[in-house]
Design an enzyme around this catalytic site. Structure first.
Site, PDB file in Angstrom:
ATOM      1  N   CYS A 214       0.835  -1.189   0.000  1.00 32.05           N
ATOM      2  CA  CYS A 214       0.000   0.000   0.000  1.00 32.05           C
ATOM      3  C   CYS A 214       0.873   1.243   0.000  1.00 32.05           C
ATOM      4  O   CYS A 214       1.693   1.440   0.890  1.00 32.05           O
ATOM      5  CB  CYS A 214      -0.954   0.075   1.179  1.00 32.05           C
ATOM      6  SG  CYS A 214      -2.144  -1.236   1.223  1.00 32.05           S
TER       7      CYS A 214
ATOM      8  N   ARG B 275       5.094  -0.591  -3.869  1.00 32.64           N
ATOM      9  CA  ARG B 275       4.468  -0.890  -2.585  1.00 32.64           C
ATOM     10  C   ARG B 275       3.152  -1.641  -2.741  1.00 32.64           C
ATOM     11  O   ARG B 275       2.679  -2.272  -1.792  1.00 32.64           O
ATOM     12  CB  ARG B 275       4.227   0.403  -1.813  1.00 32.64           C
ATOM     13  CG  ARG B 275       5.499   1.122  -1.439  1.00 32.64           C
ATOM     14  CD  ARG B 275       5.201   2.257  -0.516  1.00 32.64           C
ATOM     15  NE  ARG B 275       4.743   1.774   0.775  1.00 32.64           N
ATOM     16  CZ  ARG B 275       5.536   1.493   1.784  1.00 32.64           C
ATOM     17  NH1 ARG B 275       6.826   1.664   1.671  1.00 32.64           N
ATOM     18  NH2 ARG B 275       5.057   1.045   2.920  1.00 32.64           N
TER      19      ARG B 275
ATOM     20  N   TRP C  11      -2.730  -2.898  -1.941  1.00 31.79           N
ATOM     21  CA  TRP C  11      -2.398  -4.315  -1.921  1.00 31.79           C
ATOM     22  C   TRP C  11      -3.470  -4.924  -1.026  1.00 31.79           C
ATOM     23  O   TRP C  11      -3.488  -4.696   0.183  1.00 31.79           O
ATOM     24  CB  TRP C  11      -0.999  -4.533  -1.350  1.00 31.79           C
ATOM     25  CG  TRP C  11      -0.591  -5.964  -1.347  1.00 31.79           C
ATOM     26  CD1 TRP C  11       0.001  -6.657  -2.359  1.00 31.79           C
ATOM     27  CD2 TRP C  11      -0.737  -6.890  -0.269  1.00 31.79           C
ATOM     28  NE1 TRP C  11       0.215  -7.955  -1.984  1.00 31.79           N
ATOM     29  CE2 TRP C  11      -0.231  -8.134  -0.716  1.00 31.79           C
ATOM     30  CE3 TRP C  11      -1.262  -6.819   1.010  1.00 31.79           C
ATOM     31  CZ2 TRP C  11      -0.217  -9.279   0.096  1.00 31.79           C
ATOM     32  CZ3 TRP C  11      -1.263  -7.951   1.815  1.00 31.79           C
ATOM     33  CH2 TRP C  11      -0.742  -9.157   1.352  1.00 31.79           C
TER      34      TRP C  11
ATOM     35  N   ASN D  12      -3.023   2.046   5.581  1.00 31.58           N
ATOM     36  CA  ASN D  12      -2.124   0.906   5.417  1.00 31.58           C
ATOM     37  C   ASN D  12      -2.142   0.139   6.733  1.00 31.58           C
ATOM     38  O   ASN D  12      -1.869   0.719   7.780  1.00 31.58           O
ATOM     39  CB  ASN D  12      -0.704   1.410   5.093  1.00 31.58           C
ATOM     40  CG  ASN D  12       0.218   0.292   4.662  1.00 31.58           C
ATOM     41  OD1 ASN D  12      -0.183  -0.872   4.609  1.00 31.58           O
ATOM     42  ND2 ASN D  12       1.449   0.642   4.350  1.00 31.58           N
ATOM     43  N   GLY D  13      -2.491  -1.127   6.684  1.00 33.36           N
ATOM     44  CA  GLY D  13      -2.556  -1.921   7.918  1.00 33.36           C
ATOM     45  C   GLY D  13      -3.812  -2.760   7.934  1.00 33.36           C
ATOM     46  O   GLY D  13      -4.490  -2.899   6.909  1.00 33.36           O
TER      47      GLY D  13
ATOM     48  N   GLU E 119      15.975 -20.680  -2.054  1.00 28.46           N
ATOM     49  CA  GLU E 119      15.872 -19.414  -2.794  1.00 28.46           C
ATOM     50  C   GLU E 119      15.509 -19.673  -4.267  1.00 28.46           C
ATOM     51  O   GLU E 119      14.720 -18.933  -4.862  1.00 28.46           O
ATOM     52  CB  GLU E 119      17.189 -18.628  -2.674  1.00 28.46           C
ATOM     53  CG  GLU E 119      17.323 -17.411  -3.561  1.00 28.46           C
ATOM     54  CD  GLU E 119      16.281 -16.306  -3.318  1.00 28.46           C
ATOM     55  OE1 GLU E 119      15.478 -16.428  -2.385  1.00 28.46           O
ATOM     56  OE2 GLU E 119      16.271 -15.349  -4.105  1.00 28.46           O
TER      57      GLU E 119
ATOM     58  N   LYS F  84      12.326 -18.132  -6.256  1.00 26.40           N
ATOM     59  CA  LYS F  84      12.396 -17.313  -7.476  1.00 26.40           C
ATOM     60  C   LYS F  84      11.469 -17.881  -8.532  1.00 26.40           C
ATOM     61  O   LYS F  84      10.734 -17.157  -9.180  1.00 26.40           O
ATOM     62  CB  LYS F  84      13.827 -17.279  -8.049  1.00 26.40           C
ATOM     63  CG  LYS F  84      14.814 -16.328  -7.428  1.00 26.40           C
ATOM     64  CD  LYS F  84      14.505 -14.869  -7.510  1.00 26.40           C
ATOM     65  CE  LYS F  84      13.677 -14.370  -6.388  1.00 26.40           C
ATOM     66  NZ  LYS F  84      14.212 -14.077  -5.113  1.00 26.40           N
TER      67      LYS F  84
ATOM     68  N   GLU G  18       7.601 -17.541  -7.560  1.00 29.04           N
ATOM     69  CA  GLU G  18       6.979 -16.212  -7.469  1.00 29.04           C
ATOM     70  C   GLU G  18       6.835 -15.516  -8.823  1.00 29.04           C
ATOM     71  O   GLU G  18       5.903 -14.745  -9.005  1.00 29.04           O
ATOM     72  CB  GLU G  18       7.670 -15.316  -6.448  1.00 29.04           C
ATOM     73  CG  GLU G  18       9.052 -14.851  -6.797  1.00 29.04           C
ATOM     74  CD  GLU G  18       9.688 -14.013  -5.684  1.00 29.04           C
ATOM     75  OE1 GLU G  18       8.991 -13.275  -4.985  1.00 29.04           O
ATOM     76  OE2 GLU G  18      10.923 -14.110  -5.539  1.00 29.04           O
TER      77      GLU G  18
ATOM     78  N   HIS H 240      12.742 -38.813   3.384  1.00 34.05           N
ATOM     79  CA  HIS H 240      11.895 -38.779   4.579  1.00 34.05           C
ATOM     80  C   HIS H 240      10.480 -38.328   4.262  1.00 34.05           C
ATOM     81  O   HIS H 240       9.748 -37.937   5.165  1.00 34.05           O
ATOM     82  CB  HIS H 240      12.547 -37.881   5.643  1.00 34.05           C
ATOM     83  CG  HIS H 240      13.914 -38.342   6.023  1.00 34.05           C
ATOM     84  ND1 HIS H 240      14.123 -39.517   6.722  1.00 34.05           N
ATOM     85  CD2 HIS H 240      15.134 -37.843   5.749  1.00 34.05           C
ATOM     86  CE1 HIS H 240      15.424 -39.693   6.881  1.00 34.05           C
ATOM     87  NE2 HIS H 240      16.073 -38.693   6.294  1.00 34.05           N
TER      88      HIS H 240
ATOM     89  N   LYS I 240       6.504  -5.220  -3.035  1.00 34.97           N
ATOM     90  CA  LYS I 240       7.934  -5.146  -2.743  1.00 34.97           C
ATOM     91  C   LYS I 240       8.202  -4.875  -1.271  1.00 34.97           C
ATOM     92  O   LYS I 240       9.195  -5.313  -0.725  1.00 34.97           O
ATOM     93  CB  LYS I 240       8.532  -4.023  -3.605  1.00 34.97           C
ATOM     94  CG  LYS I 240      10.046  -3.928  -3.545  1.00 34.97           C
ATOM     95  CD  LYS I 240      10.695  -5.059  -4.295  1.00 34.97           C
ATOM     96  CE  LYS I 240      12.193  -5.081  -4.188  1.00 34.97           C
ATOM     97  NZ  LYS I 240      12.742  -6.430  -4.396  1.00 34.97           N
TER      98      LYS I 240
HETATM   99  C1  F6R Z   1      11.463 -12.759  -2.799  1.00 36.38           C
HETATM  100  C2  F6R Z   1      11.461 -11.524  -2.033  1.00 36.38           C
HETATM  101  C3  F6R Z   1      10.907 -11.552  -0.672  1.00 36.38           C
HETATM  102  C4  F6R Z   1      11.680 -10.606   0.242  1.00 36.38           C
HETATM  103  C5  F6R Z   1      10.980 -10.506   1.605  1.00 36.38           C
HETATM  104  C6  F6R Z   1      11.741  -9.614   2.555  1.00 36.38           C
HETATM  105  O1  F6R Z   1      12.051 -12.577  -4.042  1.00 36.38           O
HETATM  106  O2  F6R Z   1      11.879 -10.500  -2.516  1.00 36.38           O
HETATM  107  O3  F6R Z   1      10.851 -12.828  -0.139  1.00 36.38           O
HETATM  108  O4  F6R Z   1      12.982 -11.081   0.370  1.00 36.38           O
HETATM  109  O5  F6R Z   1       9.687 -10.023   1.453  1.00 36.38           O
HETATM  110  O6  F6R Z   1      11.825  -8.314   2.071  1.00 36.38           O
HETATM  111  P1  F6R Z   1      12.931  -7.326   2.578  1.00 36.38           P
HETATM  112  O7  F6R Z   1      14.263  -7.859   2.164  1.00 36.38           O
HETATM  113  O8  F6R Z   1      12.588  -6.024   1.947  1.00 36.38           O
HETATM  114  O9  F6R Z   1      12.806  -7.290   4.080  1.00 36.38           O
END
Ligand code: F6R
Length: 603
Positions: free
Chosen positions: A2, A28, A88, A114-115, A481, A485, A488, A504, A598
Site C-alpha cells: 500500500c 508498494r 495491496w 495501510n494496515g 531461494e 524465485k 513467485e 523422509h 515489494k
Molecule cells: C522474494 C522476495 C521476498 C523478500 C521478503 C523480505 O524474491 O523479494 O521474499 O525477500 O519479502 O523483504 P525485505 O528484504 O525487503 O525485508
C-alpha cells in the site's frame, strides 16, 4: 505494501502531484489505485448572496497498475488538497469499489490506510446501526464514517485522534478534510514521512515518493499524529500532547531507476549483480570489520529476515560455521516474535532486509529493543524504518531494487555475509579476492551463450506442474531461494528441499517426468547430492544440474565454476534467469508478480 501520498499547499495541481508520488512508490502495491481531490463547486441560487459554496471530494479509482495511469480531466489542475493510494488487498477483493480513498457519507472526509483493523467488524456493525452507508468490503471504510460520527461533537483533529484510538491493530491512517482544508495522519505501524516544500506539505509512506519534491522530511514515529494545513502540528497518541516537529535534511541522491536497454527491472537487476559484488569486495572492509567486532562482543547472535532475506540468513549460519567456526542462530523474522523470550542486553540481532520496512522484522525488533538487545541492520534502503532503528547499520549499496523478486539485494547480502565470515578470522583479503572472482563468474553466466541454454530449459519447465530444487549444506538455502524465485515469477509450484530430507517423505511425489534442479558444487556435499539426484532419476525424474562438472545423471547441465565456499553466490544466478524466462514464456510480468508487493508492511 500500500502506497500513500497526500498533498496540501498552494499548488493547484495536487491531484497530479499525488499521482506522480504514487507512481514513484508503485512497488508498494499495484492491484488498484485511487485519488481523491477537494473540489469547490458553487450552486447558484436566484439570490447571489445565498449561492451554496460546496467543497467535497471527487474520487477516481481504478483496478490495475498505476505505472501508466493518467488522471481523467475532472481531477486535473483543480485542487490544492489531494490524497491517493496504491492498494495491496487485505480485506475485500481487487475491485474498484475497494480501492482507496474511502469517503464518509458527506464526502467531506477522504481516508487512505495501510494496515489491518482487527476490530473492524464490530465497529462496522455499530456504524450500520447508526445509518451509515458503506460501498466497499474493506476494513478501511469504517474510518471516515467513525470520524463523521465523532465530528458531531468534536473538531476534526480530535475526531481523527479518537477514531484512531478506537482501532485495534498496526495501522497508518491519512485523512483529508475538505471543510477545514487539513490533512491529519496517525500511525502505530506502517511508515509515514512528511515532506515540507516552499508551497506546502506532503505525506507519503516512503521517502522515495517525496524526495523528488523536497529533501526536508519528518519521519512520523509510532504513536504520533500530525496535522498539516497552513502549518504543521505534531502530537502524541493516544493523549494528543504537542511535541516539536524536527525536520531533517536528507542528502539522498535520486538514484537512476530507468530501465535503460532492459525490458524488465528483474533482468536489469540480475545484470547489475557483478557491479554490486565488486562494490562490496572493494569498499566494505572497514564496516565489515566493525560489525565483526560487535559480533565478537555479543552473547548470542541471531540473523533474522523474511523470504529471500531469510534464506540469506540461513546461508550465513553455514558460512559462519564453516569459515569463522562460530555458531550463529537464524530465525524467520515472522517467527522471531515467538522465540525471543530469552533475549537480553547482551543479545545481538542482525536483521537482513532489502526494503528495511518489512513489518515481520520491524515488529520483533521493537520488542528486542525494549529488552535492550543490540540491533544491526544490513539493509538496502537508506533512511528506512529498520535503518533508523538499528544501533549499527550497513547499507548493501545495491541501488534501487524495483522488481518485486529480489535478485541483486539477495546476492549483496550473501557477499556481505561471506566477507563478514572471513573478517572474523582476519582474512579480509581472501574474501575480497573471492568476491572479485564471483563477479567475473557471474559475468560469464550472463553471456548470451549461457542464456540460450537457460531459455531451452525454461521451455521445458514452463508447463511443469511441480518442480523440485535440492541442495545440501550451504547449497540448501540456495535450493530454497531457487524455489522461491521460480514460484513467485512463473507461478509454477516449486519446492526447495535439502537433499537428505527427500527420502523422509517428499520422494513420494516424484514420478515420470518430475523436474528436479540439483545444486552440486565442488564441496563435501557433492557425492551425497549426486546420489539423491540418482534416486530421483531412477523414479523417472528429469535432472537439471547446477555444478562445475557435468555428470551422467544430469539431463541438462548449467555450469557454474568452482568458487569454493563462494559458489553459493554465483549458483543462484542461472535460476534467476531461468525464472525470468519462464515468466516471459508464460506472458507474465516478472517485475510485478500477482498478489505480491515489494515492501511488506502488514502482518
Ligand atoms: C522474494 C522476495 C521476498 C523478500 C521478503 C523480505 O524474491 O523479494 O521474499 O525477500 O519479502 O523483504 P525485505 O528484504 O525487503 O525485508
Amino acid at each position: 505494501m500500500c502506497g500513500i501520498f497526500a498533498y496540501i499547499g498552494r499548488k493547484n495541481n495536487a491531484s497530479e502531484l499525488v499521482l506522480l508520488g504514487l507512481k514513484l512508490m508503485e512497488y508498494r502495491g499495484y492491484d488498484s489505485w485511487g485519488v481523491a481531490s477537494k473540489m469547490q463547486t458553487i450552486r447558484k441560487t436566484s439570490d447571489k448572496r445565498k449561492n451554496e459554496n460546496k467543497s467535497q471530494f471527487e474520487v477516481e479509482k481504478h483496478v490495475g497498475k498505476i505505472g501508466d495511469a493518467i488522471l481523467s480531466r475532472k481531477l486535473k489542475y483543480t485542487s490544492n488538497l489531494s490524497i491517493g493510494h496504491t492498494r495491496w488487498a487485505t480485506h475485500g477483493g481487487v475491485l474498484e469499489k475497494n480501492a482507496h480513498p474511502h469517503l464518509d457519507c458527506s464526502k467531506n472526509i477522504a481516508v487512505v490506510h495501510n494496515g489491518i483493523i482487527e476490530n473492524y467488524v464490530e465497529l462496522k456493525e455499530l456504524l450500520l446501526r447508526k445509518g451509515h452507508q458503506f460501498t466497499s468490503e474493506t476494513d478501511t471504510e469504517i474510518i471516515p464514517h467513525l470520524i463523521e460520527e465523532n465530528l458531531k461533537t468534536k473538531g476534526f483533529a480530535t475526531s481523527v485522534r479518537d477514531t484512531f484510538n478506537q482501532l485495534k491493530g498496526m495501522n497508518a491512517v491519512v485523512v483529508a478534510y475538505s471543510l477545514s482544508s487539513e490533512i491529519v495522519a496517525a500511525k502505530n505501524g506502517s511508515p509515514l514521512v512528511v515532506g515540507k516544500s516552499s508551497d506546502g506539505f506532503m505525506i507519503a509512506s516512503d521517502t522515495a515518493g517525496i524526495i523528488k519534491y523536497t529533501n526536508e522530511v519528518l519521519f512520523i514515529k509510532d504513536d504520533e499524529m500530525v496535522i498539516l494545513g497552513k502549518n504543521i502540528t505534531l502530537l502524541t497518541l493516544p493523549d494528543g500532547k504537542k511535541i516539536t516537529p524536527h525536520f531533517t535534511k536528507v542528502n539522498w541522491k535520486i538514484e537512476d531507476t530507468s530501465l535503460g536497454k532492459y525490458q524488465h527491472y528483474m533482468l536489469k537487476e540480475i545484470y547489475e549483480q557483478p557491479k554490486v559484488i565488486r562494490n562490496i569486495a572493494e569498499n566494505y572492509t572497514q564496516q565489515i570489520h566493525t560489525l565483526g567486532q560487535i559480533i565478537k562482543k555479543s552473547k548470542g547472535t541471531f540473523f533474522i529476515g523474511a523470504g529471500s532475506a531469510a534464506y540469506a540468513c540461513l546461508s550465513g549460519t553455514y558460512l559462519f560455521s564453516k569459515i569463522a567456526r562460530l555458531h550463529v542462530n537464524m530465525a524467520f523474522a515472522s517467527e522471531f516474535n515467538y522465540l525471543e523470550d530469552f533475549l537480553n542486553s547482551k543479545s545481538l540481532i542482525i536483521a537482513l532486509s532489502q526494503s528495511g520496512e518489512t513489518i515481520d522484522i520491524v515488529e520483533p525488533l521493537t520488542r528486542a529493543k525494549s529488552k535492550k538487545s543490540k540491533i544491526v541492520a544490513i539493509v538496502n534502503v537508506l533512511g528506512s524504518t529498520l535503518y533508523r532503528m538499528a544501533d549499527y547499520k550497513l547499507l548493501l549499496g545495491a541501488g534501487p531494487e524495483k522488481a518485486v523478486a529480489s535478485t541483486k539485494a539477495y546476492v549483496a547480502k550473501l557477499a556481505v555475509l561471506y566477507s563478514l565470515s572471513f573478517s572474523m578470522i582476519g582474512e579480509t583479503d581472501k574474501a575480497k579476492g573471492d568476491l572479485l572472482t564471483v563477479a567475473h563468474e557471474i559475468e560469464r553466466i550472463l553471456e548470451p551463450k549461457f542464456a540460450k541454454e537457460i531459455e531451452k530449459i525454461a521451455k521445458f519447465l514452463k508447463n511443469a506442474i511441480h518442480i523440485y530444487t535440492i541442495g545440501r549444506g550451504a547449497s540448501y538455502p540456495t535450493a530454497l531461494e531457487a524455489a522461491m524465485k521460480i514460484k513467485e515469477v512463473s507461478y509454477v509450484h516449486t519446492e526447495g528441499l535439502s537433499g537428505g530430507e527427500l527420502k523422509h517423505g517428499p520422494l513420494a511425489l516424484i514420478s515420470k517426468g518430475s523436474p528436479c534442479i540439483v545444486f552440486a558444487p565442488n564441496d563435501e556435499t557433492y557425492d551425497a547430492i549426486i546420489s539423491n539426484a540418482t534416486e530421483i532419476k531412477s523414479r523417472g525424474g528429469v535432472i537439471i544440474g547446477i555444478s562445475p562438472f557435468n555428470n551422467s545423471v544430469f539431463d541438462y547441465w548449467l555450469e557454474v565454476k568452482n568458487l569454493g565456499e563462494a559458489s553459493i553466490i554465483a549458483q543462484i544466478v542461472p535460476i534467476q534467469l531461468l525464472a525470468y524466462h519462464m515468466a516471459l514464456l508464460k506472458k507474465l510480468d516478472p517485475d510485478k508478480p500477482r498478489n505480491l508487493a515489494k515492501s511488506v508492511t502488514v502482518k
